[in-house]
Design an enzyme around this catalytic site. Structure first.
Site, PDB file in Angstrom:
ATOM      1  N   HIS A 128       0.842  -1.204   0.000  1.00 19.40           N
ATOM      2  CA  HIS A 128       0.000   0.000   0.000  1.00 19.40           C
ATOM      3  C   HIS A 128       0.876   1.253   0.000  1.00 19.40           C
ATOM      4  O   HIS A 128       1.938   1.276   0.641  1.00 19.40           O
ATOM      5  CB  HIS A 128      -0.924  -0.007   1.225  1.00 19.40           C
ATOM      6  CG  HIS A 128      -1.964   1.071   1.142  1.00 19.40           C
ATOM      7  ND1 HIS A 128      -1.694   2.364   1.516  1.00 19.40           N
ATOM      8  CD2 HIS A 128      -3.230   1.058   0.669  1.00 19.40           C
ATOM      9  CE1 HIS A 128      -2.789   3.102   1.293  1.00 19.40           C
ATOM     10  NE2 HIS A 128      -3.724   2.337   0.776  1.00 19.40           N
ATOM     11  N   GLU A 130      -3.677   2.086  -7.416  1.00 13.68           N
ATOM     12  CA  GLU A 130      -4.079   3.223  -6.582  1.00 13.68           C
ATOM     13  C   GLU A 130      -3.114   4.382  -6.796  1.00 13.68           C
ATOM     14  O   GLU A 130      -2.032   4.412  -6.186  1.00 13.68           O
ATOM     15  CB  GLU A 130      -4.042   2.826  -5.104  1.00 13.68           C
ATOM     16  CG  GLU A 130      -4.943   1.675  -4.741  1.00 13.68           C
ATOM     17  CD  GLU A 130      -5.286   1.688  -3.255  1.00 13.68           C
ATOM     18  OE1 GLU A 130      -6.462   1.864  -2.946  1.00 13.68           O
ATOM     19  OE2 GLU A 130      -4.379   1.577  -2.427  1.00 13.68           O
TER      20      GLU A 130
HETATM   21  P1  PGA Z   1      -9.201   6.427  -0.094  1.00 19.65           P
HETATM   22  O1  PGA Z   1      -8.081   5.321   0.197  1.00 19.65           O
HETATM   23  O2  PGA Z   1     -10.416   5.673  -0.590  1.00 19.65           O
HETATM   24  O3  PGA Z   1      -9.437   7.108   1.217  1.00 19.65           O
HETATM   25  O4  PGA Z   1      -8.669   7.324  -1.142  1.00 19.65           O
HETATM   26  C1  PGA Z   1      -7.918   4.213  -0.644  1.00 19.65           C
HETATM   27  C2  PGA Z   1      -6.794   3.358  -0.158  1.00 19.65           C
HETATM   28  O5  PGA Z   1      -5.830   3.901   0.398  1.00 19.65           O
HETATM   29  O6  PGA Z   1      -6.821   2.134  -0.312  1.00 19.65           O
END
Ligand code: PGA
Length: 237
Positions: A88, A157
């Site tokens: 992550h 992401e």
């Molecule tokens: P967010 O986070 O939906 O608050 O943007 C997503 C994540 O970090 O997996």
């Protein structure tokens, strides 16, 4: 189709238990067939009575030992947890995990048959440098990762979209997901400011197999609405 909630450093143990109970009730009474995952804070892990997949946000690649502040395989096994989030961006950028450490974690938990939700994504500066630079950055996040692992789920992401309320356009998500599908045929989630009001559009994008949601999933009424939306989409596919 997968809908996953990353609760990060939010919700206490008691609040998480209520959260999972409410999500379970929703999933059971609405005949939900999309896969749902919840990643609670470490202190909230438990052996929950639910069909929702409970995963760890992090664990050290070791059974047990002298690693102050970390948990290991043994602590996950105690609760029957077989799913883990690795790579992550908050662990890469805030906690300073290197690709080498991430790959070691991946190899360890793969060896133990865990489902691994593996995150990749570029910071804004890399995107602004252009496609070649951005893809080079993302390529490096695949170093040491078995992209053919059968229990792999990848989450794209973009770092600049996480927790900011900003999301890439559907075209940008489509082009990135198409490029990433060439690297691995694993289910590919989109993550970064997914909310109740944009999930439908995001799930319609080609090669988006689900979502990984942080802040937008902190309230069960929002997370369950997202699950319902994904279910409706699944039925129309
Ligand atoms: P967010 O986070 O939906 O608050 O943007 C997503 C994540 O970090 O997996």
């Amino acid at each position: 189709m997968i809908v996953a909630a990353n609760l990060k450093t939010n919700l206490t143990r008691a609040a998480t238990a209520r959260y999972i109970e409410e999500v379970e009730k929703f999933v059971a009474t609405n005949a939900i067939t999309v896969e749902t995952f919840v990643f609670p804070a470490t202190t909230a892990l438990d052996r929950f009575k639910t069909t929702v997949t409970i995963g760890a946000q992090n664990a050290y690649p070791v059974k047990n030992g002298a690693f102050t502040g970390e948990i290991g395989l043994e602590h996950l096994e105690e609760f029957g947890i077989q799913t883990i989030l690795i790579g992550h961006s908050e662990r890469r950028h805030i906690l300073g995990e290197t690709q080498e450490q991430i790959a070691a974690k991946f190899a360890f938990y793969k060896e133990r048959g865990f489902t691994i939700v593996y995150c990749v994504g570029e910071p804004l500066a890399k995107r602004q440098e252009g496609n070649a630079s951005m893809m080079e950055y993302i390529d490096a996040q695949y170093a040491g990762i078995d992209t053919e692992y059968d229990k792999l789920v990848i989450a794209y992401e973009p770092v600049w979209a996480i927790g900011t309320g900003l999301t890439p356009s559907s075209e940008d998500i489509a082009s990135m997901h198409t490029a990433l599908k060439e690297k691995s045929s694993a289910p590919l989630l989109y993550g970064g400011s997914v909310k109740v009001n944009n999930i439908e559009e995001i799930l319609k994008v080609k090669n988006v197999d689900g979502v990984l949601v942080g802040s937008g999933a902190l309230y069960t009424e929002h997370f369950t609405q997202m699950i319902a939306c994904a279910q409706a989409q699944k039925l129309h596919q």
